[in-house]
Design a protein around this motif. Structure first.
Motif, mmCIF file in Angstrom:
data_model
loop_
_atom_site.group_PDB
_atom_site.id
_atom_site.type_symbol
_atom_site.label_atom_id
_atom_site.label_comp_id
_atom_site.label_asym_id
_atom_site.label_seq_id
_atom_site.Cartn_x
_atom_site.Cartn_y
_atom_site.Cartn_z
ATOM 1 N N LEU A 1 0.757 -1.044 0.046
ATOM 2 C CA LEU A 1 -0.004 -0.137 -0.033
ATOM 3 C C LEU A 1 1.033 1.386 0.065
ATOM 4 O O LEU A 1 0.291 2.328 0.000
ATOM 5 C CB LEU A 1 -1.174 0.002 1.273
ATOM 6 N N PHE A 2 2.003 1.077 0.086
ATOM 7 C CA PHE A 2 3.117 2.168 0.098
ATOM 8 C C PHE A 2 4.144 2.100 -0.848
ATOM 9 O O PHE A 2 4.610 0.934 -1.454
ATOM 10 C CB PHE A 2 3.742 2.208 1.448
ATOM 11 N N ARG A 3 4.708 3.202 -1.198
ATOM 12 C CA ARG A 3 5.811 3.414 -2.083
ATOM 13 C C ARG A 3 6.970 2.652 -1.416
ATOM 14 O O ARG A 3 7.342 2.713 -0.273
ATOM 15 C CB ARG A 3 6.398 4.787 -2.488
ATOM 16 N N GLY A 4 7.985 2.204 -2.249
ATOM 17 C CA GLY A 4 9.155 1.448 -1.490
ATOM 18 C C GLY A 4 10.002 2.049 -0.877
ATOM 19 O O GLY A 4 10.206 1.508 0.385
ATOM 20 N N LYS A 5 10.159 3.396 -0.915
ATOM 21 C CA LYS A 5 11.260 4.050 -0.060
ATOM 22 C C LYS A 5 10.343 4.385 1.326
ATOM 23 O O LYS A 5 10.846 4.339 2.462
ATOM 24 C CB LYS A 5 11.556 5.505 -0.468
ATOM 25 N N GLU A 6 9.154 4.427 1.258
ATOM 26 C CA GLU A 6 8.315 4.684 2.488
ATOM 27 C C GLU A 6 8.268 3.391 3.491
ATOM 28 O O GLU A 6 8.653 3.573 4.582
ATOM 29 C CB GLU A 6 6.925 5.282 2.109
ATOM 30 N N TRP A 7 7.734 2.295 2.903
ATOM 31 C CA TRP A 7 7.884 0.950 3.758
ATOM 32 C C TRP A 7 9.220 0.678 4.023
ATOM 33 O O TRP A 7 9.175 0.145 5.381
ATOM 34 C CB TRP A 7 7.059 0.029 3.140
ATOM 35 N N GLN A 8 10.216 0.703 3.285
ATOM 36 C CA GLN A 8 11.422 0.498 3.372
ATOM 37 C C GLN A 8 11.952 1.384 4.712
ATOM 38 O O GLN A 8 12.869 0.930 5.516
ATOM 39 C CB GLN A 8 12.393 0.424 2.540
ATOM 40 N N GLY A 9 11.599 2.461 4.758
ATOM 41 C CA GLY A 9 12.141 3.431 5.816
ATOM 42 C C GLY A 9 11.557 3.111 7.092
ATOM 43 O O GLY A 9 12.028 3.172 8.183
ATOM 44 N N VAL A 10 10.149 2.674 6.958
ATOM 45 C CA VAL A 10 9.508 2.259 8.251
ATOM 46 C C VAL A 10 10.075 0.980 8.984
ATOM 47 O O VAL A 10 10.419 0.999 10.120
ATOM 48 C CB VAL A 10 8.139 1.973 8.074
ATOM 49 N N ARG A 11 10.497 -0.020 7.903
ATOM 50 C CA ARG A 11 11.082 -1.209 8.545
ATOM 51 C C ARG A 11 12.610 -0.775 8.954
ATOM 52 O O ARG A 11 12.803 -1.552 9.902
ATOM 53 C CB ARG A 11 11.174 -2.237 7.199
ATOM 54 N N ALA A 12 13.226 0.086 8.308
ATOM 55 C CA ALA A 12 14.606 0.438 8.722
ATOM 56 C C ALA A 12 14.786 0.901 10.298
ATOM 57 O O ALA A 12 15.250 0.645 11.099
ATOM 58 C CB ALA A 12 15.379 1.176 8.017
ATOM 59 N N ARG A 13 13.570 1.755 10.432
ATOM 60 C CA ARG A 13 13.330 2.525 11.670
ATOM 61 C C ARG A 13 12.760 1.258 12.665
ATOM 62 O O ARG A 13 13.185 1.530 13.868
ATOM 63 C CB ARG A 13 12.348 3.655 11.472
ATOM 64 N N ASN A 14 11.962 0.645 12.173
ATOM 65 C CA ASN A 14 11.476 -0.480 13.251
ATOM 66 C C ASN A 14 12.459 -1.411 13.786
ATOM 67 O O ASN A 14 12.906 -1.555 15.188
ATOM 68 C CB ASN A 14 10.558 -1.420 12.648
ATOM 69 N N GLN A 15 13.685 -1.912 12.945
ATOM 70 C CA GLN A 15 14.889 -2.514 13.432
ATOM 71 C C GLN A 15 15.689 -1.635 14.154
ATOM 72 O O GLN A 15 16.274 -2.172 15.129
ATOM 73 C CB GLN A 15 15.488 -3.214 12.116
ATOM 74 N N GLU A 16 15.656 -0.562 13.802
ATOM 75 C CA GLU A 16 16.581 0.475 14.658
ATOM 76 C C GLU A 16 16.192 0.506 15.945
ATOM 77 O O GLU A 16 16.894 0.338 16.979
ATOM 78 C CB GLU A 16 16.778 1.776 14.105
ATOM 79 N N ILE A 17 14.756 0.865 16.101
ATOM 80 C CA ILE A 17 14.236 0.810 17.557
ATOM 81 C C ILE A 17 14.317 -0.275 18.287
ATOM 82 O O ILE A 17 14.639 -0.010 19.577
ATOM 83 C CB ILE A 17 12.722 1.402 17.386
ATOM 84 N N LEU A 18 14.247 -1.466 17.927
ATOM 85 C CA LEU A 18 14.105 -2.885 18.471
ATOM 86 C C LEU A 18 15.532 -2.893 19.086
ATOM 87 O O LEU A 18 15.540 -3.560 20.381
ATOM 88 C CB LEU A 18 13.713 -3.719 17.539
ATOM 89 N N ARG A 19 16.415 -2.700 18.201
ATOM 90 C CA ARG A 19 17.852 -2.999 18.724
ATOM 91 C C ARG A 19 18.282 -2.048 19.764
ATOM 92 O O ARG A 19 18.954 -2.427 20.651
ATOM 93 C CB ARG A 19 18.771 -2.825 17.479
ATOM 94 N N GLU A 20 18.087 -0.634 19.503
ATOM 95 C CA GLU A 20 18.313 0.369 20.648
ATOM 96 C C GLU A 20 17.479 -0.054 21.817
ATOM 97 O O GLU A 20 18.089 -0.069 23.130
ATOM 98 C CB GLU A 20 17.733 1.569 20.125
#
Length: 661
Positions: free
Chosen positions: A217-236
């Motif tokens: 439902l989203f453009r590639g850069k949008e959902w990929q950015g959300v996923r990258a931020r999710n992984q960053e938050i989880l690790r932090e």
């Protein structure tokens, strides 16, 4: 993965066989009673039944994801249906659908009725429901290939949203989870409420698998950015407390289309081909690996105890000093007397433990009673929500949620209070286990010459402890969280949520009441303050009634049935378990110590020749015992190799910013 599963099944049986052999040899060598947790872990591994929770905020696409994996739209996904029930999906040759009630009974239902029952907590109840009417979950048996044998998926109500009760229903199943699939979506990064919920999950299991739905439902850069931020938050936020912080994208809609249209291009676009091997590896770990590792750790620790005890026996036999043998016998008798003086029926430490547990019970009862009291925190919170309503629509929303909010907040308060009491009870019991171990535990001396080195390696525990650490089992005390002797199983932990579940039906707001309140202001967008005030007074009276029913459910004694309230029953059970643990351990350890003293007395009467012969027999026992320990090491190496093989089957998602195929 079928090869891995076959190897895991063989290894599971190998671990069970090795532990059974170790226990049989321990009984033959009279090494005393093994820890209760060892038997509990053995039963759990032998059961070969596992539960994987699927959790996430409301409307994240949990049910759609499971339907897509199944290849059929079976679980309800209609946004207009308030799903308040858990669906338990299991692998079977034929489709079947059942209601499973709290008393263990069942009722077959039609597939078309799943949405209806999915929005209910109680079936066919008029008045206060019984356990044979309270739905535990809806069972869905389907021929799904993605599930390993023995693994069930529990699709839980969504977190957040309007109804807090749904989150509390989900909470009750966390202690029973072997692992968790945590569902995020591509609209935004993970929020604080989800992180707090994940914190609770990590108290039960570290096996968490993250997926991110609706990326199509989203453009590639949008959902990929959300996923990258999710992984960053989880690790932090969680660091190495998470075994894996990767987030796997999936489009349930495209995966479903690949089945209905028979077009593999949809499957490729859905990212299922990247997710599938990772999910299979995750489910493989859920299906036996962790339990086998837990059991091996406990068996290793018990083996190390047996090594020390056999070495001590050997030393007493080969010692030339009768005085040393007599001194050790006196020391053992003194240990037993000290233990019984402390923990016997009139022992000081036992008395202090009883008083401590009673204080915990009294405090817990007072806390829940205060929370539920007339004018207490629960009623105040609900009344404040009425006061804050500044329009008829806002008041209607509050009125709709009163029963659900009352149930959810009461359940949450009870879960926190009883959970805290349970943890404190474990702390009070820890000295008992330490003293019990010290009664018969020999000193750690130098190994006996002429024996093979090793046995079971403590490295097993060091390597795996942090990896499989779980709130269900306390490795520090050897206590199983579901019941100290294992006889209760997960009963007390489940009770943290289940004890208040029957409260939902009698609290349910009558449709007539809501309609009557709404009729006062319906159709008049400019309703004056007096109309709104009158409606608020009606809702406030309903709050008082709901809170009274809540108090009755938790605290009221049933004179007709001759039973106490659920809270009293819970804390009585807590006191009984603690007392039973003390009684059983004092009796067992006293018997073990008496047997060891009797053995020393018999050895004291042996001739020199007979003593040497007995020493040789003990030496041979030590060799056989250490060989058994080497068998545990070999199983540990195989389990480690399986873990690596399963991990090697995973392929990480494309890195942030990449253009995935």
């Amino acid at each position: 993965m079928s090869d891995l599963q076959e190897r895991m099944d063989q290894l599971r049986l190998g671990v069970l066989t090795a532990v059974d052999g170790l226990l049989a040899r321990a009984a033959e060598y009279q090494l005393g009673s093994p820890p209760d947790a060892l038997a509990v872990c053995r039963r759990r591994l032998d059961s070969n039944a596992y539960q994987v929770l699927v959790v996430g905020e409301v409307k994240r696409g949990k049910s759609s994801f499971i339907n897509a994996l199944i290849g059929q739209k079976i679980l309800p996904t209609d946004v207009d249906v308030a799903t308040s029930q858990v669906f338990r999906v299991s692998r079977a040759a034929q489709e079947a659908y059942r209601l499973r009630f709290e008393d263990g009974s069942e009722k077959s239902v039609d597939r078309k009725d799943l949405p209806l029952y999915g929005s209910q907590v109680v079936a066919d109840a008029g008045g206060t429901p019984g356990l044979n009417q309270i739905i535990r979950w809806l069972e869905v048996d389907v021929p799904v290939r993605f599930l390993p044998p023995g693994v069930s998926i529990l699709d839980t109500p969504g977190l957040g949203g309007l109804y807090e009760l749904h989150a509390e229903i989900t909470h009750r199943f966390i202690p029973e989870a072997d692992s968790v699939v945590f569902v995020l979506d591509s609209s935004r990064p993970i929020i604080e409420a989800e992180l707090e919920y994940l914190e609770t999950i990590l108290g039960a299991t570290r096996n968490v698998f993250f997926i991110q739905t609706k990326f199509d439902l989203f453009r590639g850069k949008e959902w990929q950015g959300v996923r990258a931020r999710n992984q960053e938050i989880l690790r932090e936020r969680f660091g190495d407390r998470l075994l894996d912080a990767r987030v796997w994208p999936i489009s349930s809609q495209l995966l479903t289309a690949s089945v209905t249209k028979g077009d593999e291009d949809f499957e490729i676009a859905s990212k299922h081909r990247e997710l599938a091997p990772a999910l299979k590896s995750f489910l493989f770990r859920a299906a036996g690996w962790t339990r086998a590792a837990e059991l091996l750790i406990l068996a290793t620790e018990f083996h190390a105890y047996g090594v020390r005890l056999l070495e001590e026996r050997h030393k007493t036999l080969v010692s030339e000093s009768k005085q040393k043998r007599d001194a050790f016998q006196r020391q053992l008798a003194e240990r037993k007397d000290t233990f019984l003086n402390d923990w016997g029926d009139r022992g000081r430490k036992r008395r202090e433990l009883r008083e401590g547990v009673k204080r915990l019970a009294s405090l817990g009862k007072a806390q829940i009673s205060q929370f539920l009291s007339r004018g207490g925190e629960l009623e105040t919170l609900l009344q404040n929500s009425i006061t804050a309503a500044d329009s008829p629509e806002a008041l209607r929303a509050v009125a709709d949620r009163i029963s659900s909010d009352a149930g959810a907040r009461a359940m949450r308060a009870w879960r926190e209070i009883s959970g805290r009491s349970w943890s404190q009870c474990l702390q009070l019991l820890a000295p008992l286990l330490k003293d019990a171990e010290d009664v018969t535990a020999p000193d750690r001396g130098a190994p006996v010459e002429g024996l093979p080195a090793g046995g079971a390696s403590p490295q097993i525990a060091r390597d795996w402890y942090s990896k499989i650490k779980s709130a269900r089992f306390d490795f520090a005390t050897g206590l199983w969280a579901g019941g100290l002797t294992g006889s209760v199983g997960g009963g007390l932990l489940v009770a943290l949520g289940a004890i208040s579940l029957p409260l939902v039906a009698p609290l349910a707001a009558a449709a007539g009441f809501i309609a009557a309140v709404w009729a006062t202001v319906r159709g008049n967008k400019t309703a004056n303050l007096n109309q709104l005030k009158a409606a608020k007074q009606e809702v406030a009276r309903h709050v008082t009634e709901v809170c009274q029913k809540t108090r009755q459910h938790f605290l009221e004694v049933n004179m007709a049935a001759g039973t106490f309230g659920p809270v009293d029953e819970y804390f009585s059970e807590l006191e009984r378990i603690a007392e039973d643990q003390v009684e059983r351990l004092t009796r067992t350890k006293a018997a073990d110590t008496e047997a060891e003293i009797a053995r020393l007395k018999r050895e004291a009467e042996l001739s020199e020749q007979d003593r040497k012969a007995e020493a040789e027999r003990v030496r041979l026992k030590m060799m056989a015992w250490k060989t058994a320990g080497q068998g545990l090491n070999e199983l540990a190496e195989k389990l480690k190799a399986l873990d690596q093989a399963a991990g090697g089957a995973q392929q990480p998602p494309p890195p942030p910013g990449a253009n995935p195929a």
